[in-house]
Motif scaffolding. Structure first.
Motif, short mmCIF file in Angstrom:
data_model
loop_
_atom_site.label_atom_id
_atom_site.label_comp_id
_atom_site.label_asym_id
_atom_site.label_seq_id
_atom_site.Cartn_x
_atom_site.Cartn_y
_atom_site.Cartn_z
N CYS A 180 7.66 16.53 -44.21
CA CYS A 180 8.55 15.43 -44.59
C CYS A 180 7.77 14.18 -44.97
O CYS A 180 8.17 13.43 -45.87
CB CYS A 180 9.52 15.12 -43.46
N VAL A 181 6.65 13.97 -44.32
CA VAL A 181 5.82 12.79 -44.59
C VAL A 181 5.32 12.82 -46.03
O VAL A 181 5.29 11.80 -46.71
CB VAL A 181 4.64 12.71 -43.59
N THR A 182 4.96 14.00 -46.51
CA THR A 182 4.46 14.11 -47.88
C THR A 182 5.56 13.91 -48.92
O THR A 182 5.28 13.50 -50.03
CB THR A 182 3.78 15.47 -48.12
N PHE A 183 6.80 14.20 -48.56
CA PHE A 183 7.91 14.03 -49.48
C PHE A 183 8.47 12.61 -49.50
O PHE A 183 9.09 12.20 -50.46
CB PHE A 183 9.06 14.99 -49.12
N CYS A 184 8.29 11.85 -48.44
CA CYS A 184 8.95 10.55 -48.26
C CYS A 184 8.31 9.46 -49.13
O CYS A 184 7.20 9.01 -48.83
CB CYS A 184 8.93 10.14 -46.79
N PRO A 185 9.00 8.98 -50.18
CA PRO A 185 8.40 7.98 -51.07
C PRO A 185 8.34 6.58 -50.48
O PRO A 185 7.57 5.74 -50.95
CB PRO A 185 9.32 8.00 -52.29
N SER A 186 9.13 6.30 -49.44
CA SER A 186 9.17 4.95 -48.88
C SER A 186 8.39 4.81 -47.59
O SER A 186 8.36 3.73 -46.99
CB SER A 186 10.63 4.55 -48.62
N ALA A 187 7.77 5.89 -47.13
CA ALA A 187 7.02 5.92 -45.87
C ALA A 187 7.90 5.62 -44.67
O ALA A 187 7.44 5.11 -43.66
CB ALA A 187 5.81 4.99 -45.91
N ALA A 188 9.19 5.96 -44.77
CA ALA A 188 10.07 5.85 -43.61
C ALA A 188 9.69 6.90 -42.58
O ALA A 188 9.87 6.70 -41.39
CB ALA A 188 11.53 6.03 -44.03
N LEU A 189 9.16 8.01 -43.04
CA LEU A 189 8.60 9.05 -42.18
C LEU A 189 7.09 8.95 -42.31
O LEU A 189 6.54 9.06 -43.41
CB LEU A 189 9.07 10.43 -42.61
N ARG A 190 6.44 8.68 -41.19
CA ARG A 190 4.99 8.51 -41.25
C ARG A 190 4.36 8.81 -39.90
O ARG A 190 5.04 8.92 -38.89
CB ARG A 190 4.62 7.12 -41.73
N ILE A 191 3.06 8.92 -39.94
CA ILE A 191 2.27 9.14 -38.73
C ILE A 191 1.63 7.81 -38.39
O ILE A 191 0.72 7.35 -39.09
CB ILE A 191 1.23 10.25 -38.95
N ASP A 192 2.14 7.17 -37.35
CA ASP A 192 1.65 5.84 -36.96
C ASP A 192 0.37 5.91 -36.15
O ASP A 192 -0.44 5.00 -36.18
CB ASP A 192 2.72 5.08 -36.17
N ASP A 193 0.21 6.98 -35.40
CA ASP A 193 -0.95 7.13 -34.51
C ASP A 193 -1.71 8.39 -34.90
O ASP A 193 -1.25 9.51 -34.66
CB ASP A 193 -0.48 7.19 -33.05
N ARG A 194 -2.89 8.22 -35.47
CA ARG A 194 -3.70 9.36 -35.93
C ARG A 194 -4.25 10.19 -34.77
O ARG A 194 -4.65 11.32 -34.96
CB ARG A 194 -4.84 8.88 -36.82
N LYS A 195 -4.22 9.66 -33.57
CA LYS A 195 -4.68 10.43 -32.41
C LYS A 195 -3.65 11.48 -32.01
O LYS A 195 -3.99 12.63 -31.76
CB LYS A 195 -4.98 9.51 -31.22
N THR A 196 -2.39 11.09 -31.98
CA THR A 196 -1.35 12.03 -31.57
C THR A 196 -0.80 12.81 -32.76
O THR A 196 -0.25 13.90 -32.59
CB THR A 196 -0.17 11.30 -30.90
N MET A 197 -0.91 12.23 -33.95
CA MET A 197 -0.37 12.82 -35.19
C MET A 197 1.14 13.07 -35.11
O MET A 197 1.66 13.95 -35.80
CB MET A 197 -1.12 14.12 -35.55
N LYS A 198 1.81 12.31 -34.29
CA LYS A 198 3.26 12.45 -34.14
C LYS A 198 3.97 11.75 -35.29
O LYS A 198 3.65 10.61 -35.64
CB LYS A 198 3.71 11.87 -32.80
N ILE A 199 4.96 12.43 -35.85
CA ILE A 199 5.77 11.86 -36.93
C ILE A 199 6.77 10.88 -36.32
O ILE A 199 7.43 11.17 -35.33
CB ILE A 199 6.49 12.97 -37.70
#
Length: 146
Positions: free
Chosen positions: A92-111
């Motif tokens: 979903c992160v790759t599809f989201c053009p507005s970055a409403a879905l994103r990975i905020d913490d690269r350690k946990t990689m949680k969406i």
């Protein structure tokens, strides 16, 4: 002051034949992108627009639309995210053009879903295999059944 807004325009039989969207650019000098549109001939329609322009021109344009019988609504929270269904695949992160879905913490990689950034394009639904993303308020159904 420059603004950036996303609005849902609902038109009915009475105002469907008027070029109200065209007037937004000509009369009010607003730039817009049509993110989604569903128009049923001679019935009702729904248009999701993303606007850029001067604040006072935007306010004048919204008054104009209302005076023409167009219902103007916000789009916040149209897409719902069910974290219990989410497998954290990241599609979903790759599809989201507005970055409403994103990975905020690269350690946990949680969406993380940020509904205030969602433009309601529904592209995340395409990429979500486990169907953790869904339409919370289907404006098309509401407008068609109105």
């Amino acid at each position: 002051m420059e603004i950036h807004k996303i609005k849902v325009l609902k038109v009915n039989k009475a105002n469907l034949q008027r070029p109200v969207v065209c007037e937004l650019s000509r009369k009010f000098d607003l730039t817009f992108s049509i993110l989604k549109a569903k128009i049923l001939p001679r019935q009702v329609g729904l248009i999701i627009l993303e606007f850029w322009g001067e604040q006072h021109k935007y306010e004048e344009a919204m008054e104009f639309l209302t005076s023409q019988g167009v219902r103007v609504e916000g789009i916040e929270q149209e897409i719902a995210y069910d974290e219990h269904k989410c497998t954290q695949c990241g599609a979903c992160v790759t599809f989201c053009p507005s970055a409403a879905l994103r990975i905020d913490d690269r350690k946990t990689m949680k969406i993380v879903y940020h509904p205030e950034d969602c433009v309601g394009c529904e592209l995340c639904l395409t990429g979500c295999g486990p169907r953790a993303m869904s339409v919370a308020n289907n404006y098309v159904e509401f407008a068609v059944n109105a």
